[in-house]
Design an enzyme around this catalytic site. Structure first.
Site, PDB file in Angstrom:
ATOM      1  N   CYS A  68       0.835  -1.201   0.000  1.00 56.02           N
ATOM      2  CA  CYS A  68       0.000   0.000   0.000  1.00 56.02           C
ATOM      3  C   CYS A  68       0.873   1.257   0.000  1.00 56.02           C
ATOM      4  O   CYS A  68       1.404   1.647   1.055  1.00 56.02           O
ATOM      5  CB  CYS A  68      -0.917  -0.017   1.219  1.00 56.02           C
ATOM      6  SG  CYS A  68      -1.942   1.453   1.313  1.00 56.02           S
TER       7      CYS A  68
ATOM      8  N   CYS B  13      -0.420   4.148   2.172  1.00 55.73           N
ATOM      9  CA  CYS B  13      -0.309   3.909   3.626  1.00 55.73           C
ATOM     10  C   CYS B  13       1.141   4.083   4.084  1.00 55.73           C
ATOM     11  O   CYS B  13       1.391   4.655   5.146  1.00 55.73           O
ATOM     12  CB  CYS B  13      -0.728   2.494   4.008  1.00 55.73           C
ATOM     13  SG  CYS B  13      -2.188   1.875   3.197  1.00 55.73           S
ATOM     14  N   ASP B  14       2.088   3.565   3.317  1.00 54.01           N
ATOM     15  CA  ASP B  14       3.470   3.459   3.812  1.00 54.01           C
ATOM     16  C   ASP B  14       4.477   4.355   3.103  1.00 54.01           C
ATOM     17  O   ASP B  14       5.625   4.444   3.536  1.00 54.01           O
ATOM     18  CB  ASP B  14       3.944   1.990   3.681  1.00 54.01           C
ATOM     19  CG  ASP B  14       3.078   1.050   4.501  1.00 54.01           C
ATOM     20  OD1 ASP B  14       2.566   1.496   5.544  1.00 54.01           O
ATOM     21  OD2 ASP B  14       2.901  -0.107   4.094  1.00 54.01           O
TER      22      ASP B  14
END
Ligand code: NAP
Length: 301
Positions: free
Chosen positions: A130, A133-134
């Protein structure tokens, strides 16, 4: 017993909830994480008419609209779905059980893994599925994105704004992603395309520091110094709880008719879990509208 239970709270499931509720049905929507689905992690939505913004914001709008209608949302992970004597029963991980006259499967799909050495070992330590997200953990660092579809190209463009360098590794020399996205790759000087190339191994010490790849045409092995590897090589349908007798295609996606009904009466499948030719927010939402309309008709006899 509920009239309709919807399994999954992505754009398809939330749209089905809106339509079923407005049709006057007594419904519950089951979601094992937060409502929104995969689109929550899409950096930018440009192909949903009337909306331009992040996937997260669009998901929140769907969710707010569903909540405002008073849809009952159960935070449960459905493990078993059965139809016995014309009634659907659902068993959840928590041990809770529910029954319904009709069920709409909107469970979506999860990211496929590369299945190479080092992938599991370094997941959460440089390997991610992701980018939104990261990505922030790799500001001014070097990232690799693997894949040639819309997700990989979008992820590479998103990461190019955070990372000092992004390698986009794809196993062919042409992309599956939309032309508009592929054309945009050229505007990002810090994206290097590594084509006709397959992943071999992820290496590191406590964190990722190397991505080993092989050129398919020359068999040459290349070691890419990288801090992160973002895997975007497609999806696998979430059908672990779906009865075996439900017809699926060779990829495991559920086969439906034009009303989104499966081969089991009263059981519908929508969005990314269905063998739809186009997996987008708008098609999942359209499926939700169709399935809920016909599920409401089905329970009305
Ligand atoms: P996808 O379209 O299935 O693409 C997966 C890519 O990964 C393909 O390029 C494939 O290569 C490659 N691949 C598969 N297995 C691999 C392996 N083991 N090693 C290396 N490469 C591998 O998946 P996606 O990009 O996740 O998209 C999923 C669906 O969501 C698609 O229908 C997509 O259009 C949709 N989506 C749409 C948007 C949007 O509309 N903006 C955004 C994101 C996703 P090959 O090309 O050689 O098969």
């Amino acid at each position: 017993m509920k009239d309709i239970v919807i399994i999954g709270g992505g754009p398809g499931g939330l749209t089905a909830a809106i339509y079923a509720k407005r049709a006057g049905c007594d419904i519950s929507l089951f979601e094992c994480m937060s409502p929104g689905g995969q689109v929550m992690t899409t950096p930018e939505i440009e192909n949903y008419p009337g909306f331009v913004g992040t996937g997260f914001d669009l998901s929140m709008k769907f969710y707010e609209q569903t909540s405002a209608l008073g849809v009952d949302i159960q935070f449960e992970n459905v493990k078993v779905l059965k139809k016995v004597d014309g009634v659907f029963s659902l068993e959840c991980e928590s041990g809770a059980t529910f029954s319904a006259k009709s069920v709409i499967i909107a469970s979506g799909a999860r990211r496929r893994k590369l299945e190479i050495k080092g992938e599991n070992e370094f997941t959460g330590r440089g390997v991610s599925y992701c980018a939104t997200c990261d990505g922030n953990f790799f500001r001014n660092k070097v990232a690799v994105v693997v894949g040639g579809g819309n997700t990989a190209v979008e992820d590479a463009i998103y990461l190019s704004k955070l990372c000092s360098k992004v390698y986009l590794v794809h196993r062919r020399d042409s992309f599956r992603a939309s032309k508009v996205l592929v054309d945009r790759l050229e505007n990002h000087e810090n994206i290097e395309l590594v084509l006709n190339t397959v992943p071999v191994e992820i290496q590191g010490d406590d964190k990722v520091n190397k991505f080993i790849v092989k050129n398919k045409l020359t068999d040459e092995i290349r070691e890419i110094d990288a801090d992160a590897v973002f895997v975007a090589v497609g999806t696998i349908p979430e059908t672990g709880f779906v009865p075996e007798e439900v017809e699926k295609d060779s990829g495991g996606y559920i086969i439906t008719d034009t009303k989104c009904m499966t081969n089991i009466e009263g059981l519908y499948a929508i969005g990314d879990v269905r063998n739809t030719p186009l997996k987008q927010v708008i098609t999942a939402a359209a499926d939700g509208a169709i399935a809920a309309t016909y599920a409401a008709e089905y329970i009305g006899g």
